[in-house]
Design a protein around this motif. Sequence first.
Motif, PDB file in Angstrom:
ATOM      1  N   ILE A   9       0.842  -1.186   0.000  1.00 45.53           N
ATOM      2  CA  ILE A   9       0.000   0.000   0.000  1.00 45.53           C
ATOM      3  C   ILE A   9       0.883   1.243   0.000  1.00 45.53           C
ATOM      4  O   ILE A   9       1.908   1.292   0.683  1.00 45.53           O
ATOM      5  N   LYS A  10       0.486   2.237  -0.757  1.00 47.24           N
ATOM      6  CA  LYS A  10       1.314   3.427  -0.926  1.00 47.24           C
ATOM      7  C   LYS A  10       1.317   4.307   0.321  1.00 47.24           C
ATOM      8  O   LYS A  10       0.338   4.369   1.064  1.00 47.24           O
ATOM      9  N   GLU A  50      -1.751   6.568   2.115  1.00 43.78           N
ATOM     10  CA  GLU A  50      -3.096   5.993   2.008  1.00 43.78           C
ATOM     11  C   GLU A  50      -3.662   5.736   3.402  1.00 43.78           C
ATOM     12  O   GLU A  50      -2.935   5.389   4.328  1.00 43.78           O
ATOM     13  N   LEU A  85      -6.004   3.593   5.965  1.00 47.44           N
ATOM     14  CA  LEU A  85      -6.549   2.259   6.184  1.00 47.44           C
ATOM     15  C   LEU A  85      -7.660   2.352   7.220  1.00 47.44           C
ATOM     16  O   LEU A  85      -7.446   2.896   8.312  1.00 47.44           O
ATOM     17  N   TYR A 117       3.366  -2.517   8.011  1.00 42.26           N
ATOM     18  CA  TYR A 117       3.474  -1.083   7.768  1.00 42.26           C
ATOM     19  C   TYR A 117       3.632  -0.313   9.080  1.00 42.26           C
ATOM     20  O   TYR A 117       3.048  -0.695  10.110  1.00 42.26           O
ATOM     21  N   GLN A 130      -0.722  -6.691   7.306  1.00 43.91           N
ATOM     22  CA  GLN A 130      -1.698  -7.099   6.288  1.00 43.91           C
ATOM     23  C   GLN A 130      -1.409  -8.515   5.819  1.00 43.91           C
ATOM     24  O   GLN A 130      -0.253  -8.876   5.581  1.00 43.91           O
ATOM     25  N   LYS A 138     -10.955  -2.885   2.051  1.00 48.32           N
ATOM     26  CA  LYS A 138     -11.016  -3.305   0.645  1.00 48.32           C
ATOM     27  C   LYS A 138     -10.916  -4.828   0.532  1.00 48.32           C
ATOM     28  O   LYS A 138     -10.191  -5.373  -0.292  1.00 48.32           O
TER      29      LYS A 138
END
Length: 260
Positions: free
Chosen positions: A16-17, A20, A22, A41, A56, A96
């Motif tokens: 994930i960039k 962003e 969450l 992350y 994740q 998502k």
Amino acid sequence: MRTIRKLYQFFVDKPIKTGELLNNHYEVLKVIGTGSYGIVYLCEELETREKVVVKQLRPSKSSNRKEVKMFESEISVLRKLSHDKIPTFYGSFLHKKQLFYVMSFIDSDNLEDQIFFSNLTFNEKESLLILYQLLDLVDYLHKKHIYHQDLRIPNILLKNRELFLIDFGLSIHNDEGKETVEMRQQDYYDLGDILLYLLYTTYSSKNKKALPWTEELSLENETVYLLKRLLQIDEPYSNTSEIFTDLHAALSKQTGVTGT
């Protein structure tokens, strides 16, 4: 087949960039780790501005029931733990259609990086004191019938010589509370492996031919005895109390060791 799987993971498991959000709560700051089934992350919680760790499940694993179950098992184990040397579990969520969980952030490099990139070394006394801290954590886990099963230097953080244990992805919780010899002794063997690794950080080879550690390392007899039982060369340990007894004996041989 393996090449195809690797290509699939390369395209599907894109991290994930940065920036962003969450679950509308956690802003991604950077990727701090990747494993065989997880991406980790460093994030910032928007309300408190606290830095947290968000893990994740790799998207390529999300359709695999076994991998999902392992991820959920890790969450279940972390929920049961409350120790100041183990990350605190904050919660889990779907984002998502992907699985995540959140835990506290410990601002420190792992032991592997400190040894290889910062040239951190440990003499015999220091190695035994690190083992003492780690054994204390293993004892805590085993009393809860939890077995880490992945005790390695990348899964140990060290901050000001204080040890923290992370990554419970392979941990097993025996819900029935029955002792499992194999799992218990796997953790003990890993303790021995870590101790041996630490002791070798001060070793300088003078022989072209590799020798057994019993010949290469100059150790007190008590430390050798401890290592041989942990590594199951001699009679394996049956519980942490036995290890503590022999560890105390090994530490007592080190000059200036008090309060252990």
